[in-house]
Design an enzyme around this catalytic site. Structure first.
Site, PDB file in Angstrom:
ATOM      1  N   ASP A 113       1.502 -31.190 -10.182  1.00 54.35           N
ATOM      2  CA  ASP A 113       0.248 -30.100  -8.928  1.00 54.35           C
ATOM      3  C   ASP A 113       0.037 -28.669  -9.998  1.00 54.35           C
ATOM      4  O   ASP A 113      -0.507 -28.852 -10.770  1.00 54.35           O
ATOM      5  CB  ASP A 113       0.985 -30.281  -7.554  1.00 54.35           C
ATOM      6  N   HIS A 154       1.581 -37.536  -2.772  1.00 55.58           N
ATOM      7  CA  HIS A 154       1.783 -37.026  -3.507  1.00 55.58           C
ATOM      8  C   HIS A 154       2.614 -36.119  -4.616  1.00 55.58           C
ATOM      9  O   HIS A 154       2.286 -35.703  -5.818  1.00 55.58           O
ATOM     10  CB  HIS A 154       0.601 -35.920  -2.941  1.00 55.58           C
TER      11      HIS A 154
END
Length: 298
Positions: free
Chosen positions: A113, A279
């Site tokens: 991320d 994610h």
């Protein structure tokens, strides 16, 4: 002497220290033995996001898991008009300095991320430092902004909310930071029960700090301004290190972007695949992630 907490029950065998990264205090957990491996987390996490994978990694590597500047228990610098304090260039320089202070001039990087965006910039600014690079669940920042449509803007609304001028998002999140963080995590995680409550409690502790929330907004403001300028200036440059891309097939990035194609013009040696998660592969499918890392980091 730091008053920051330590987590021997979550990361056994690790030691925690504050590292002076050219004047910026970066919190780091260090453990294991072998060649150096740097782990960089994303938003809204801290270095604890890696707790499920570090025991295995520490058997092969000297693992350094840090909190990015502004996050966790690392130093929170103030914002500035150009958002330079949270440019990925500045954040990458921190991490290179941490590794140098620990005695490592060349190392592997696994980054997720926001940390993966820092690692992308590190690979361009410090190509001699990175031996191999793994980026988790991102497409390039420039690609994601350029291909923004209604669905992406809806799913990743914080990309457009957090970049609003100071202090609108800071003030609004302050009304209920736990709720904002919990809703964010719930939207990103696709495998129920993946998050350790002890780790989430630490994410909340850090998110309750107004200085952390301001730093996070500055991180995103930088991504929509100075980072894009830096990327445009380096449009003809490529990541030299071998690059492994892993992403969640159920997440926004995997659903809305052609991850492999998005990186082919950014790196010379690209490979990768989707994992059956959302994610956060390190928290949702740690064993699958470890298998991919074992094959690549050889």
């Amino acid at each position: 002497m730091s008053n920051s907490p330590e987590y021997p029950e979550l990361m056994p065998g690790f030691r925690w220290q504050d590292v002076d990264a050219d004047g910026v205090r970066i919190r780091a957990a260090v453990g294991g033995s072998g060649p150096p491996l740097l782990l960089l987390h994303g938003h809204p996490q801290t270095h604890l996001t890696w707790h499920k994978v570090v025991p295995a990694l520490a058997k092969r590597f000297t693992v350094v898991a840090t909190d990015l500047r502004g996050y966790g228990d690392s130093e929170k610098l103030p914002g500035d008009p150009a958002h330079a304090n949270y440019s990925k260039r500045a954040m990458a320089a921190d991490q290179v300095a941490v590794m140098a202070m620990l005695g490592f001039d060349r190392f592997d990087v696994v980054a997720h991320d926001r940390g993966a965006r820092v690692a992308h910039r590190m690979a361009l600014d410090h190509p001699d430092r990175i031996a191999r690079l793994v980026l988790l669940d991102i497409a390039p920042t420039t690609t994601m902004y350029a291909q923004t449509n209604r669905e992406f803007a809806t799913r990743y609304f914080w990309w457009f909310f957090l970049i609003q001028p100071f202090d609108l998002p800071e003030r609004m999140i302050a009304a209920d930071p736990d709720h904002f963080l919990d809703r964010h995590l719930a939207g990103q995680i696709k495998i129920a029960g993946s998050l350790d409550p002890r780790v989430v409690a630490e994410y909340r502790r850090c998110y309750r700090d107004p200085a952390t929330r301001h730093a996070i907004c500055e991180d995103y403001r930088a991504a929509a301004s100075i980072d894009l300028d830096h990327d445009a200036a380096d449009d003809d440059r490529r990541i030299e290190a071998p690059l492994l891309l892993l992403w969640g097939e159920y997440g926004t990035v995997g659903t809305l972007f052609d991850v492999m194609e998005s990186w082919r013009s950014k790196a010379r040696d690209v490979r990768g695949r989707a994992l059956p998660c959302g994610h956060s592969p390190q928290e949702e499918t740690p064993e699958l992630l470890l298998a991919e890392l074992a094959a690549f980091l050889t």
